[in-house]
Design an enzyme around this catalytic site. Structure first.
Site, PDB file in Angstrom:
ATOM      1  NE  ARG A 249      -4.047  -2.188   1.645  1.00  0.00           N
ATOM      2  CZ  ARG A 249      -5.070  -2.587   2.382  1.00  0.00           C
ATOM      3  NH1 ARG A 249      -5.184  -2.174   3.641  1.00  0.00           N
ATOM      4  NH2 ARG A 249      -5.987  -3.392   1.881  1.00  0.00           N
TER       5      ARG A 249
ATOM      6  CE1 TYR B 180      -2.399   0.409  -8.122  1.00  0.00           C
ATOM      7  CE2 TYR B 180      -2.522  -1.061  -9.998  1.00  0.00           C
ATOM      8  CZ  TYR B 180      -1.925  -0.004  -9.356  1.00  0.00           C
ATOM      9  OH  TYR B 180      -0.873   0.617  -9.936  1.00  0.00           O
ATOM     10  CD  GLU B 181      -1.545  -4.156  -3.438  1.00  0.00           C
ATOM     11  OE1 GLU B 181      -1.950  -4.570  -2.338  1.00  0.00           O
ATOM     12  OE2 GLU B 181      -0.870  -4.860  -4.215  1.00  0.00           O
ATOM     13  N   GLY B 182      -6.609  -2.401  -2.386  1.00  0.00           N
ATOM     14  CA  GLY B 182      -7.603  -1.912  -1.429  1.00  0.00           C
ATOM     15  C   GLY B 182      -8.080  -0.530  -1.811  1.00  0.00           C
TER      16      GLY B 182
END
Lengths: 595, 595
Positions: free
Chosen positions: A296, A434-436
């Site tokens: 992140r 992306y990545e949350g």
């Protein structure tokens, strides 16, 4: 497309605001002196500007072709990748004994910002490989490490992370891919989507890290295991063996990052892909979570890098484009227009604030990993955990706003693809997803990072913010309006405290409804804090005659931030407290009333 | 791609918030009864949903081809255009004696919102033709009107506006195109860029309206004249003659509105294009300014339409996509997630507020043109002049934010082009740029619309806002939190008054530096005002049992607006007052310090 690494600002941030001197006292980071770091940034800056940046346009225009299960990257891509591997830029933080550079995470943050800024679609390959390295380094047994790590560290092999399935996006509990034990390995089957660099021909092997379920695994998140599934099996002597049962069935046609292959991968269509369990069964999600901070942070840096790139291009255009006349009657470049300066100021001030927050998260990662003092390690880990959703969530939303302002500054030309400004907006648009998603970051911040520890980490941060405010209140040099700067930082600390207490006092869904607004407010308040620290350091530099031009501009930028960015915190904080109920009052039926 | 015209909300706005009853008492608009208007909206809604919307995707994906000076539109495009012409939708406000429908501008606002919402790239052709009609109707002599108007009104011929040249974007004073008198006409030469629908084969002729300079014209804005330059010359009997000396030399490759040809046109490469002077010499820019209100309202409506479209798609996705589980353990659609509802609420509330402001501007255009009372005409003209930069500037910036939220709600799928959410973001991104950037709207608002009349129009608006606030303070039904709604409207009125006074009190460049922030603040405050009126009307409808579902949702949406959108006004107003100085303090050199 040009990109110039902002080395002056990077050095200012890591030396003065992240305490590079203390970082280089950490175990294993002793070589990271200012001189070495400065040399590393010069070299990586050259690579970013001279090798990666020129390929950014062709990556976008030409993009990828997909034929017979193979992905072809644009001309020049593979050569640049081989150069990156040769120069050792693939995994700068890895252990020198495994072929890495052993650089601090905070120095790698600069490098990642540069490489992503110069060419995000390209750099994603190394970003994912770094994730695979971290997973194997952290959780695999020695046998797997010996086979896979050396070539992943150099980048001779690349890595991927296989989480998402069509029905399992943000909710990984819904993963259905399977792994059947057989002999010393497993047969993995299932379909994964959105796999970045899931297939390409730039490296001789691709090592997929795959989440899947063992036959008797519990349902939900507690029954997911992590496997290594190489594209080509590796023989005992380290040479490549036969093709594994995994293939790319399609690549996505995306809004941006056109040259980064986003693959749908089919595992086990012909009996099962050979895979090896990483660590213990059913701990896959736990491992993923442990790796999430780096991943992140990486996306946050990506957004900072693209913001910087978009800002550079907008500045260049604004310095060249004439429109209208000055009061003296000569042709005027649009940088003379007050609204253009407002937009450039927003881009510059927010990019610089977001940079400091990201680098401070990286610094705390270094301390959390390497400090000899266990209390210091724990404190920095709390800080990391708190800062990560903010740097990921806030920088990416800002990145979109900044890139959109970059388009706006270019006027009609901004809407023409050949100009390049629109590409930055298209590229950065993925970073809030992306990545949350930002929503996931915000729930993480409010739930895991504030509610779960009863606000301890947040209150430590508030204390640090007040330390900055006190230091500011003691300054009275002539370089800036210290009252305004100090007032903003005090106010920022109060707001973070107030919202933390609000979150802790709620008993219903209100914190979930307000979470993204909380996150944005924290981002802006932390921005005020770090810009306050930047003002202190800049004024010290001016006193000492060190980089006075950069320092004087920094003071103006801090002032700009406090007066043009920070006021939004008040609106956000008031929205948090007032708004949650009316969000929850809107039911699904209310959205269908006109349909 | 589906689009459903939001007819319930449109009828609510034009009947209850724009006073359709009074509009239909105006000269020439007597037929515009609620029944007729409702029937018109049903029909135009069907055309938008059934004919235009299905072509929106192919327009984006296939786009245009350019060969041998000809532009080919995607399959289905020309047939749909012919259908539009046949059904009479090309120019709904035009005089029935010239083949138009004679509808009020406010009803046309609904139609334009629908058609643009369903397919902006398509509708731009009619939008530009409407501009050409307005120019010829308003300023050309009877001979030109007779030749050109009938076929432009039906849409058999289409029109274009030729303003921009490479060196003359926002600054039209820099125009260089020339027109040499010869006999009864002129020979026009020069290069124009960014000409929407400058070339295509959907209609048999294209009538270009071109800004150019006469040989002895004064420099700057006072030496620009307006000419009609047809693609094919028109014979005395009305038949088409030879091809004129104007050709398309290229079309642009744009971020969005792919199927709308954006042309570079070369006039007079072979001796001069035959053109006819419109109105008097050197008054071209004055005519353009007079037409600007309609053109800018049109772009504002475009943004409202795309916002509505993006909202509909996001709602649909959120109702279908499952992710996670409810507390009861069943699969949950993401519309159950509080943050998804927050995003949908922002999209819905802001779209509806922007719709009312745009329709009120349209209503005032009707009154300004047709009222029998000269004082009423003047008052409405002042209101139009004030609202136009706000509706254009604010709806378009909102449109971008809304479309970006639409992408976000779709998660990873939002980044995949096939999903369609990204197209809305790409399409709407032009709206803050063309017909005057947001910066230009803001300077217009602050300079021409506030400073020039000493704030008279703004203070009239403040008085109307306070009337709404008083009406709200007298309501105490059980349907909403009237205290919060009333408080927001009072606060909104205070802020508009306060900023108006601030602007009038400044003597330097501060208002220019703060202009866009002022504009956004006005937009949000006016949004609170119209949503306050909407709450009053909705509660009356609930009392009378009229469309109670729509009215109840409206009250929740108003509440959402006041608590989740309006708080930003405070931040903006404080930024206006604090921020201007630090914008002006940033010099060109400060932006180059790192380069």
């Amino acid at each position: 497309m040009t990109y110039t690494a902002p080395i002056d600002d990077m050095m200012f941030v890591i030396e003065d605001l992240c305490g590079l001197n203390s970082v280089s006292k950490l175990r294993g980071l002793e070589d990271a002196t200012p001189d070495l770091v400065s040399a590393v940034l010069e070299e990586s800056g050259k690579f970013a500007g001279q090798v990666l940046a020129p390929l950014n346009v062709v990556g976008d225009r030409v993009g990828l072709t997909f034929e017979d299960g193979k992905v072809h990257t644009p001309d020049g891509w593979a050569a640049a990748y081989h150069q990156l591997v040769e120069m050792g830029w693939n995994s700068p933080t890895s252990d020198p004994e495994r072929g890495g550079m052993g650089l601090p995470t905070v120095v790698n943050a600069c490098i990642q910002e540069m490489f992503n800024g110069a060419n995000t679609a390209f750099q994603l390959c190394s970003v994912l490989t770094q994730g695979a390295i971290e997973a194997i380094e952290g959780y695999a047994d020695e046998a797997l490490k010996t086979v896979y790590l050396p070539k992943l560290v150099t980048g001779e092999w690349t890595g991927t992370m296989n989480l998402t399935e069509p029905q399992a996006g943000s909710d990984l509990a819904a993963i259905r891919s399977k792994a059947e034990p057989t002999g010393d390995h497993y047969l993995v089957s299932g379909q994964k989507i959105f796999i970045t660099y899931g297939e390409h021909e730039m490296a001789e092997n691709i090592i997929h890290l795959v989440l899947a379920r063992l036959p008797d695994a519990p349902a939900g998140v507690k029954g997911i295991s992590l496997f290594v599934v190489p594209k080509y099996l590796v023989n005992a002597d380290g040479s490549l063996g036969q093709r594994n049962d995994v293939r790319c069935i399609s690549i996505e046609h995306k809004l941006g990052i056109h040259a980064s292959p986003t693959c749908a991968l089919a595992f086990g269509d012909n009996g099962g892909a050979t895979g090896y369990l990483v660590g213990e069964p059913n701990k896959g999600l736990q491992y993923m979570f442990a790796m999430m901070n780096n991943a992140r942070l990486g996306v946050g840096l990506q957004a900072v890098g693209i913001s910087e790139l978009a800002t550079q291009h907008a500045i260049k255009y604004a310095m060249e484009r004439t429109q209208g006349r000055t009061t003296a009657g000569s042709e005027e470049t649009i940088i003379g227009h007050p609204d253009i300066r407002r937009m450039l100021g927003l881009m510059k001030a927010r990019t610089e604030a977001a940079r400091v927050i990201a680098y401070r998260a990286a610094t705390s990662l270094d301390f959390a990993q390497r400090s000899s003092n266990s209390e210091e390690r724990a404190r920095h880990q709390r800080r990391v955990d708190l800062l990560i959703p903010i740097t990921k969530g806030w920088s990416t939303e800002l990145g979109i706003e900044n890139a959109s302002l970059g388009v706006q500054i270019h006027g009609g030309m901004g809407y023409i693809e050949e100009t390049g400004a629109a590409q930055h907006l298209r590229d950065v648009r993925i970073t809030t997803i992306y990545e949350g998603t930002t929503g996931i970051q915000a729930i993480d911040l409010v739930g895991r990072k504030i509610q779960r520890d009863g606000g301890v980490a947040a209150m430590e941060l508030v204390a640090d913010m007040r330390t900055t405010a006190r230091a500011l209140s003691e300054l009275s040099t002539n370089y800036a309006d210290w009252v305004a700067i100090c007032g903003a930082v005090m106010d920022a600390a109060d707001k973070v405290e107030e919202l933390t207490n609000w979150i802790l006092a709620q008993r219903g869904s209100e914190p979930l409804a307000a979470a993204v607004t909380v996150l944005e407010c924290f981002g802006i308040c932390l921005g005020a804090w770090v810009m306050g620290d930047a003002a202190i350091s800049a004024s010290e530099r001016i006193e000492r005659g060190r980089c006075p031009m950069h320092a004087k501009t920094k003071l103006k930028t801090v002032q700009f931030y406090m007066n043009n960015v920070f006021p939004k915190a008040e609106a956000l904080s008031s929205t948090v407290k007032k708004g949650a109920k009316s969000i929850l009052d809107l039911s699904a039926a209310d959205f269908c009333v006109d349909a």
